[in-house]
Design an enzyme around this catalytic site. Structure first.
Site, PDB file in Angstrom:
ATOM      1  N   GLU A   1     -31.511  17.579 -16.753  1.00 39.16           N
ATOM      2  CA  GLU A   1     -30.849  17.237 -15.489  1.00 39.16           C
ATOM      3  C   GLU A   1     -31.837  16.566 -14.522  1.00 39.16           C
ATOM      4  O   GLU A   1     -32.586  17.248 -13.827  1.00 39.16           O
ATOM      5  CB  GLU A   1     -30.273  18.504 -14.830  1.00 39.16           C
ATOM      6  CG  GLU A   1     -29.577  18.193 -13.497  1.00 39.16           C
ATOM      7  CD  GLU A   1     -28.959  19.417 -12.829  1.00 39.16           C
ATOM      8  OE1 GLU A   1     -29.175  20.543 -13.302  1.00 39.16           O
ATOM      9  OE2 GLU A   1     -28.263  19.229 -11.820  1.00 39.16           O
TER      10      GLU A   1
ATOM     11  N   LYS B   1     -27.426  15.634 -17.939  1.00 40.24           N
ATOM     12  CA  LYS B   1     -26.658  16.003 -16.741  1.00 40.24           C
ATOM     13  C   LYS B   1     -27.191  15.190 -15.556  1.00 40.24           C
ATOM     14  O   LYS B   1     -28.118  15.624 -14.869  1.00 40.24           O
ATOM     15  CB  LYS B   1     -26.797  17.504 -16.484  1.00 40.24           C
ATOM     16  CG  LYS B   1     -26.150  17.962 -15.177  1.00 40.24           C
ATOM     17  CD  LYS B   1     -25.986  19.460 -15.124  1.00 40.24           C
ATOM     18  CE  LYS B   1     -25.396  19.883 -13.789  1.00 40.24           C
ATOM     19  NZ  LYS B   1     -24.823  21.218 -13.813  1.00 40.24           N
TER      20      LYS B   1
ATOM     21  N   SER C   1     -21.983  17.571  -9.615  1.00 35.89           N
ATOM     22  CA  SER C   1     -21.145  17.068  -8.507  1.00 35.89           C
ATOM     23  C   SER C   1     -21.969  16.817  -7.252  1.00 35.89           C
ATOM     24  O   SER C   1     -21.592  15.958  -6.432  1.00 35.89           O
ATOM     25  CB  SER C   1     -19.956  17.993  -8.227  1.00 35.89           C
ATOM     26  OG  SER C   1     -20.348  19.296  -7.870  1.00 35.89           O
TER      27      SER C   1
HETATM   28  P1  13P Z   1     -23.163  20.965  -8.395  1.00 37.14           P
HETATM   29  O1  13P Z   1     -22.054  20.407  -9.241  1.00 37.14           O
HETATM   30  O2  13P Z   1     -22.697  21.877  -7.304  1.00 37.14           O
HETATM   31  O3  13P Z   1     -24.124  19.883  -7.945  1.00 37.14           O
HETATM   32  O4  13P Z   1     -24.015  21.935  -9.324  1.00 37.14           O
HETATM   33  C1  13P Z   1     -24.336  21.551 -10.580  1.00 37.14           C
HETATM   34  C2  13P Z   1     -25.654  22.078 -10.947  1.00 37.14           C
HETATM   35  O5  13P Z   1     -25.775  22.813 -11.904  1.00 37.14           O
HETATM   36  C3  13P Z   1     -26.819  21.678 -10.143  1.00 37.14           C
HETATM   37  O6  13P Z   1     -27.997  22.009 -10.828  1.00 37.14           O
END
Ligand code: 13P
Length: 337
Positions: free
Chosen positions: A176, A218, A260
């Site tokens: 991510e 991600k 998100s």
């Molecule tokens: P959000 O969709 O609230 O950004 O969270 C996703 C997430 O796992 C952030 O690390």
């Protein structure tokens, strides 16, 4: 469910339009969410809230994986059933956040994510607790002189090192690289930071010989800064995000599941749907939302057991809408008013 290889696990999570429920808020972050509804963030309340989410009927068919925090993967439901078993019985795979958060980096307001020390041992325990995939979040900020290439490279190298250790332990790494929406920057600035981050990430993954077919990405979507007075519309966000991903992400990657990042729940669904309606890529393009899946459910719950069913309905609805969006079949007017 017998999923034996990394490729099978990764593909299963995003099969048929399914996505991921991110429920891995750290205790301080969960505290902030609970503050917003006037509920104390203690171990029991966190357990009750998450048990309620995981038992929602809309988990089935729409959610292929759930990301957990260390506390949650060890918790049992009120009736004694391990929460990981509730998740598995819904047809979803349990995952675990394994990074240890952010440390200051360099002279600007930047950070690097840490957690490689002792990771191998921690992963072995998580495997024994039932985890099938993992998450590590790197944070990239846009601002005066930021992001620096040094910060991008340090974070992407850590992501690649993490991914290799995770695959050596038989789990699928979710990587991510989050370019934050915070700020008044333009969508072009977000494109540039996202492009540089993804380039560096896939170079480091290749250097480490990470199996891309057993990896999930991600990313953030390419958007205007949340304080910008020039907000790009849905079509522009969809097209710029796709351009950036197509330029950087190998086609053999099985799934891209967006965060998100502070978008409203409807907008997060609308952007995902718009990209899938445009098409032209080989990966599955799906969701790994925290706030955009949970916001309505959290508000409906309000910490009151008697609100359980309306809260579960709210989560089920958003899960279903996002599955439709992952298939490019969402229609706001018909289904999401
Ligand atoms: P959000 O969709 O609230 O950004 O969270 C996703 C997430 O796992 C952030 O690390």
């Amino acid at each position: 469910m017998s999923l034996n290889t990394l490729e099978e696990i990764a593909s299963y999570i995003v099969s048929g339009g399914k996505g991921i429920l991110a429920a891995d808020e750290s205790n301080p972050t969960c505290g902030k969410r609970f503050d917003s509804i006037g509920v104390e963030s203690n171990e029991n309340n966190r357990r009750d809230y998450r048990e309620m989410l995981f038992r929602s009927s809309g988990m089935k068919d729409n959610i292929g994986g759930v990301i957990l925090f260390d506390e949650t993967i060890r918790q049992n439901a009120k009736d004694g059933t391990p929460l990981v078993d509730i998740i598995s019985n819904q047809g979803a795979l349990p995952g675990i956040k394994v990074d240890k958060g952010l440390q200051p980096f360099g002279d600007l307001d930047e950070t690097v994510t840490v957690g490689l020390d002792g990771l191998d041992e921690r992963l072995k325990e998580y495997v024994s607790l039932g985890a099938k995939f993992t998450k590590w979040r790197a944070v990239i900020k846009i601002g005066d002189g930021m992001p620096t290439q040094e910060c991008i490279d340090a974070n992407m190298k850590a992501l690649a090192d993490y991914a290799k250790i995770v695959q050596d332990n038989g789990m699928v790494p979710m990587v991510e690289p989050e370019v934050l929406m915070d700020g008044s920057h333009s969508i072009e600035d977000c494109y540039d930071a996202s492009d540089r981050s993804l380039k560096s990430l896939f170079k480091h993954l290749a250097d480490n010989e990470v199996n891309i077919k057993g990896t999930i990405l991600k990313p953030n979507m390419v958007t205007s800064g949340s304080n910008s007075n020039q907000q790009a519309d849905i079509d522009e966000v969809a097209r710029k995000t796709l351009d950036c991903l197509i330029a950087n992400v190998p086609p053999e990657l099985p799934g891209i599941t967006f965060l998100s990042g502070g978008q409203s729940d409807i907008l997060a669904t609308a952007h995902l749907d718009a990209m899938n309606k445009i098409g032209g890529f080989e990966w599955k393009l799906s969701f790994s939302y925290g706030r955009a899946l949970q916001a309505a459910a959290l508000k409906a719950w309000g910490g009151k057991p008697e609100n359980m069913f309306i809260s579960q309905d709210a989560l089920s609805h958003r899960a279903k809408m996002n599955k439709l969006a992952s298939l490019g079949d969402w229609d706001q007017g018909l289904e999401d008013d």
